[in-house]
Scaffold this active site. Sequence first.
Site, mmCIF file in Angstrom:
data_model
loop_
_atom_site.group_PDB
_atom_site.id
_atom_site.type_symbol
_atom_site.label_atom_id
_atom_site.label_comp_id
_atom_site.label_asym_id
_atom_site.label_seq_id
_atom_site.Cartn_x
_atom_site.Cartn_y
_atom_site.Cartn_z
ATOM 1 N N GLY A 1 -5.275 -0.498 1.734
ATOM 2 C CA GLY A 1 -6.217 0.381 1.061
ATOM 3 C C GLY A 1 -7.575 0.307 1.731
ATOM 4 O O GLY A 1 -8.044 -0.783 2.088
ATOM 5 N N GLY A 2 -8.233 1.462 1.900
ATOM 6 C CA GLY A 2 -9.560 1.474 2.499
ATOM 7 C C GLY A 2 -9.533 0.873 3.886
ATOM 8 O O GLY A 2 -8.810 1.319 4.772
ATOM 9 N N ASP A 3 -10.339 -0.171 4.079
ATOM 10 C CA ASP A 3 -10.393 -0.845 5.382
ATOM 11 C C ASP A 3 -9.679 -2.196 5.325
ATOM 12 O O ASP A 3 -10.021 -3.111 6.066
ATOM 13 C CB ASP A 3 -11.851 -1.035 5.823
ATOM 14 C CG ASP A 3 -12.666 -1.848 4.821
ATOM 15 O OD1 ASP A 3 -12.180 -2.059 3.687
ATOM 16 O OD2 ASP A 3 -13.785 -2.278 5.164
ATOM 17 N N GLU A 4 -8.701 -2.308 4.460
ATOM 18 C CA GLU A 4 -7.952 -3.551 4.306
ATOM 19 C C GLU A 4 -6.515 -3.365 4.802
ATOM 20 O O GLU A 4 -5.864 -2.374 4.472
ATOM 21 C CB GLU A 4 -7.946 -4.000 2.846
ATOM 22 C CG GLU A 4 -9.344 -4.332 2.317
ATOM 23 C CD GLU A 4 -9.312 -4.680 0.840
ATOM 24 O OE1 GLU A 4 -8.328 -4.300 0.165
ATOM 25 O OE2 GLU A 4 -10.252 -5.327 0.364
#
Length: 356
Positions: A271-274
Amino acid sequence: MRFRPGPATIASASFLCLLIGLLFLALQIKTIFSDQLKQEYSGLVLEGIERAESARSLVRLWQQQADNSNTQSQQSEGYRRARADLAARLASLAALVNSSPSAAPRIPQSALSPDANLDDTDALLAVESVYWRAQRNRDSVDARTRITRVAHTLIVLSALVFGALITALGMYAKRTRQLAGESHKFEHAALHDAMTGLPNRRKLFATLAETVAGSEGNSKRRKIAVLYVDLDGFKQVNDSLGHHIGDKFLIAVSRRFRQTVRVVDVVARFGGDEFVVLVREFSTNAELEAIAQRLIACVVQTDEQMGVGFVRASIGIASFPDPVEDYHHLVAVADETMYQVKRNGKNGYAFATRSN
C-alpha cells in the site's frame, strides 16, 4: 377423406420444429450468458462492498485506539489515512454501482467525501449489500431455470437438431472459455496492484499461508521471512515533483525489487510506498541481510536514475518460526520493526526479536 402427411409435409413440419427449437435455444442461451455476466457484475460489486466494509472496520479500529491511546497525533494521522482509504474504496464502488444498467440504489456524491458521516456510510453499505446479494441470487435462479428449459428442449428435439446441437455446444464452450478468461482477468486484478503489477496484500497473505501449509508436512519446518520496506522521503516526491513522478518512481523501484530477489520469492505492494518481500525459504540471517542490502540499493539506484536525491528505505525483517512463532503476525512484526528503524535514523534495516 383421411389426411395422410407426405414426406414433404413431414419434412416441412420437422424443419419448422427445428427452426422453432433453434430459436428457442438461441434465446435461452443468450439470456443465460446475460445472466452469467450479471452474476459476474454482482460479484464484482459485492467484492467492492466487502473492501469498503473492511476499510470501514479499520476506521472503527482507529477510533477505538484513539479513545484508548495517549498518542493522539499518531492515532489521528492513522485515522485520517483510514478515512481516505475508505473514501477511495467507496469511490471505486460508486463507479461500479452507478454505471449499472439495473435500477440499483445509487451512491450519492456526498458519501464519497472523507468527512462523510460514518453512520450514513454503514447504512449505505448495508443497503447496497442486501440489494446486490438479492440481485445475484435472482440472476442465479434465472440462469438455472433457463438451463433446465434448454435441457428439456434438447431432449425433445434431439432427433432433429443433432447437428445444430453440436454447433450450439461449440458456441457455448467458446463463450464459457471467454467467460473463464474474463473471470481470470478479474481474479488477477483483484490480487494484483494495478499500477506496479505486483501482488497486493490479499495475494501476499494467501501466498504466505500456502507456503506455511506446504512446509508443515516436512520433518524440518521451513524457515520463512518477511521484509517490510518503507520508502523514506517518498511523500516529498509527490509534494514537490508531482504524483506522476511518484508513480514512475514506484513502478521503477518495483521492477528493481522483483529483479533482485529469487523467482520463488514474492514482492508485494502493501500500500502506498510500502512493499513486502516474502522470502519463502532461507538458511541464515546473513541471507536476509544480503536481500535487505540489495533492496536498499534498488531504492538508491532508482533515486539516482530519476534525479530525486532524497528517497531511501527503512526495512524491518521478521522470520518464522523464530522469533515469530505465529505466521499470522509475521507481517505486523516486520512492520513494527521497520518503524524502529525509522525511529533510529531511517535508511537501514533491523531484525525483529522476541520482544517485538
